[in-house]
Design an enzyme around this catalytic site. Structure first.
Site, PDB file in Angstrom:
ATOM      1  N   TYR A 142       2.155  -9.581 -34.506  1.00  0.00           N
ATOM      2  CA  TYR A 142       1.434  -9.022 -33.305  1.00  0.00           C
ATOM      3  C   TYR A 142       1.853  -9.759 -31.786  1.00  0.00           C
ATOM      4  O   TYR A 142       1.896  -9.100 -30.655  1.00  0.00           O
ATOM      5  CB  TYR A 142      -0.058  -8.666 -33.469  1.00  0.00           C
ATOM      6  CG  TYR A 142      -0.227  -7.634 -34.329  1.00  0.00           C
ATOM      7  CD1 TYR A 142       0.687  -6.879 -34.820  1.00  0.00           C
ATOM      8  CD2 TYR A 142      -1.552  -7.704 -34.795  1.00  0.00           C
ATOM      9  CE1 TYR A 142       0.250  -6.172 -36.013  1.00  0.00           C
ATOM     10  CE2 TYR A 142      -2.040  -6.736 -35.585  1.00  0.00           C
ATOM     11  CZ  TYR A 142      -0.917  -5.951 -36.330  1.00  0.00           C
ATOM     12  OH  TYR A 142      -1.522  -5.037 -37.297  1.00  0.00           O
ATOM     13  N   LYS A 192       2.663 -13.269 -48.493  1.00  0.00           N
ATOM     14  CA  LYS A 192       3.745 -12.570 -49.232  1.00  0.00           C
ATOM     15  C   LYS A 192       4.824 -13.749 -49.347  1.00  0.00           C
ATOM     16  O   LYS A 192       5.876 -13.687 -48.714  1.00  0.00           O
ATOM     17  CB  LYS A 192       4.176 -11.441 -48.426  1.00  0.00           C
ATOM     18  CG  LYS A 192       3.355 -10.166 -48.643  1.00  0.00           C
ATOM     19  CD  LYS A 192       3.618  -9.643 -50.103  1.00  0.00           C
ATOM     20  CE  LYS A 192       4.863  -9.194 -50.317  1.00  0.00           C
ATOM     21  NZ  LYS A 192       5.085  -8.549 -51.623  1.00  0.00           N
ATOM     22  N   ASP A 225      -0.102  -7.559 -51.199  1.00  0.00           N
ATOM     23  CA  ASP A 225      -0.206  -6.233 -51.794  1.00  0.00           C
ATOM     24  C   ASP A 225      -0.966  -6.385 -53.053  1.00  0.00           C
ATOM     25  O   ASP A 225      -1.607  -5.188 -53.240  1.00  0.00           O
ATOM     26  CB  ASP A 225       1.414  -5.831 -51.976  1.00  0.00           C
ATOM     27  CG  ASP A 225       2.279  -6.801 -52.726  1.00  0.00           C
ATOM     28  OD1 ASP A 225       1.699  -8.091 -52.800  1.00  0.00           O
ATOM     29  OD2 ASP A 225       3.367  -6.363 -53.068  1.00  0.00           O
ATOM     30  N   ASP A 249      -5.256  -7.256 -40.721  1.00  0.00           N
ATOM     31  CA  ASP A 249      -5.568  -5.936 -40.369  1.00  0.00           C
ATOM     32  C   ASP A 249      -5.642  -4.918 -41.474  1.00  0.00           C
ATOM     33  O   ASP A 249      -6.504  -3.899 -41.283  1.00  0.00           O
ATOM     34  CB  ASP A 249      -4.514  -5.632 -39.055  1.00  0.00           C
ATOM     35  CG  ASP A 249      -4.741  -4.306 -38.384  1.00  0.00           C
ATOM     36  OD1 ASP A 249      -6.020  -3.896 -38.314  1.00  0.00           O
ATOM     37  OD2 ASP A 249      -4.014  -4.279 -37.226  1.00  0.00           O
ATOM     38  N   ASP A 253      -9.250  -3.364 -43.144  1.00  0.00           N
ATOM     39  CA  ASP A 253      -9.632  -1.805 -42.992  1.00  0.00           C
ATOM     40  C   ASP A 253      -9.700  -1.033 -44.433  1.00  0.00           C
ATOM     41  O   ASP A 253     -10.654  -0.145 -44.669  1.00  0.00           O
ATOM     42  CB  ASP A 253      -8.464  -1.068 -42.065  1.00  0.00           C
ATOM     43  CG  ASP A 253      -8.529  -1.103 -40.644  1.00  0.00           C
ATOM     44  OD1 ASP A 253      -9.744  -1.763 -40.234  1.00  0.00           O
ATOM     45  OD2 ASP A 253      -7.844  -0.546 -39.903  1.00  0.00           O
TER      46      ASP A 253
END
Length: 368
Positions: A142, A192, A225, A249, A253
């Site tokens: 970001y 990852k 993941d 993020d 959520d």
């Protein structure tokens, strides 16, 4: 220590409505528990753009840097969709996070027993759920450079750069390990590393921090993941999850919806300690500005109220009062009182935003 200072930034949409109920709770603690706060209020997001032409005025940023904590409602709305990216309401929030250097975002996912049936997962999977996700907040994709939309040959290309330094990973890892010591002493680090060099570095640094200073805390690693899949399969296997900005993020959520409603979930964004020992801090509900229900008395104020509870715990060292407020919320939910986002069960009592505030204040009175 002087009277603690708190800057209120209601923001847009339902932000002012839910913040009104938080203000009533703050007043209750002042009157009934002798906890005075030096309160100030200002604008952020679309409200700031309407008044000043920017999503966060410089003077407001100066106030945020000077106070002990900032409490924010929500930002954004369809009226601002056509603005330049640099002027969108969300940029005000990102500026607060970046310039205050709020590198550790704490996102609890706690399922109150009265709401276990609101989750899309089975009750036995989510009942009693209590996870803390620690998301790195001021670096990563970001904020990395280069970024932007560029011409490349005969077409455009969008570029965002995932970038982390060892020190950025080190400090958020330490925040996660310190939290774990106050909970169940377990941290799962998610990245990852199988496809991203930043993930390789992340795993190496987190492991090094644990080996050097937190050998008493159990550390596991998981690809992000796979972590998302495990959150849906058996979330109670986790205690503290630490991860980067982008994955945090997404994962937070996903974890939020395990609890049944975004209207229930608070968050804290913490930075380095100030001269008085308190951390730089911003507290906000996870939900957005929900412009479709703004001004209708339908908003759930609980997430914002619980964000103040987090402020009591992490900024003002009043953990017992934070627990008092959280218990009051749990009592009201157990009584069946529900804002529209929580309706759907037999025997529930529909309440407005203000009526939910009334009920929580009454439960606080009963706690004395």
């Amino acid at each position: 220590m002087s009277t603690p200072s708190l800057l209120i930034l209601p923001g847009d949409g339902i932000g002012p409505e839910v913040m009104t109920e938080v203000a009533r709770v703050i007043e209750w603690f002042g009157q009934k528990r002798g906890m005075a706060f030096d309160l100030s209020e200002d604008l952020v997001g679309g409200a700031a753009y309407d008044a000043h032409g920017v999503p966060l005025a410089d003077k407001t940023m100066e106030k945020a840097q000077a106070v002990d904590a900032v409490l924010l409602g929500a930002v954004g709305g369809p009226n601002y969709d056509t603005l330049d990216f640099s002027l969108k309401p969300e940029r005000g929030l990102l500026r607060l996070r970046k310039e205050m250097d709020l590198f550790a975002n704490l996102r609890p996912a706690q399922c109150f027993d009265a709401l276990a049936d609101f989750s899309s997962l089975k009750r036995d999977v989510v009942a009693g759920l209590d996870i803390m996700i620690v998301r790195e907040l001021t670096s990563g994709v970001y904020f990395g450079e280069p970024r932007g939309i560029f011409e490349e040959g005969n077409e455009r290309v969008g570029i965002n750069t995932q970038r982390y330094t060892e020190s950025e990973i080190d400090r958020v890892a330490r925040a996660a390990f310190e939290l774990a010591r106050k909970r169940s002493n377990r941290v799962c680090s998610m990245e990852k590393a199988n496809v991203m060099e930043s993930g390789v570095l992340w795993r190496e640094v987190v492991t090094r921090v644990q080996d050097a200073d937190y050998a008493d805390v159990a550390l596991s690693h998981m690809y992000a993941d796979a972590g998302a899949m495990q959150l849906c399969r058996w979330p109670k296997q986790f205690d503290v999850i630490v991860t980067d900005n982008l994955f945090g993020d997404l994962l937070s959520d996903a974890a939020a919806m395990l609890t049944g409603s975004l209207g229930m979930l608070p968050s804290a964004s913490l930075g380095a300690p100030m001269a008085n020992g308190r951390p730089k801090a911003l507290y906000e509900p996870v939900h957005g500005s929900a412009p479709d229900i703004a001004g209708q008395g339908k908003a759930n104020p609980i997430a914002c109220i619980l964000s103040f509870a987090m402020a009591l715990r992490y900024s003002f060292d009043r953990g017992e009062e934070a627990s008092r407020l959280e218990a009051a919320v749990e009592r009201v939910l157990a009584e069946g009182k529900r804002t529209p986002d929580l309706l759907g069960e037999e025997g529930a009592t529909p309440v407005t935003t203000a009526q939910m505030g009334d009920a929580i204040l009454a439960a606080l009175d009963e706690s004395l």
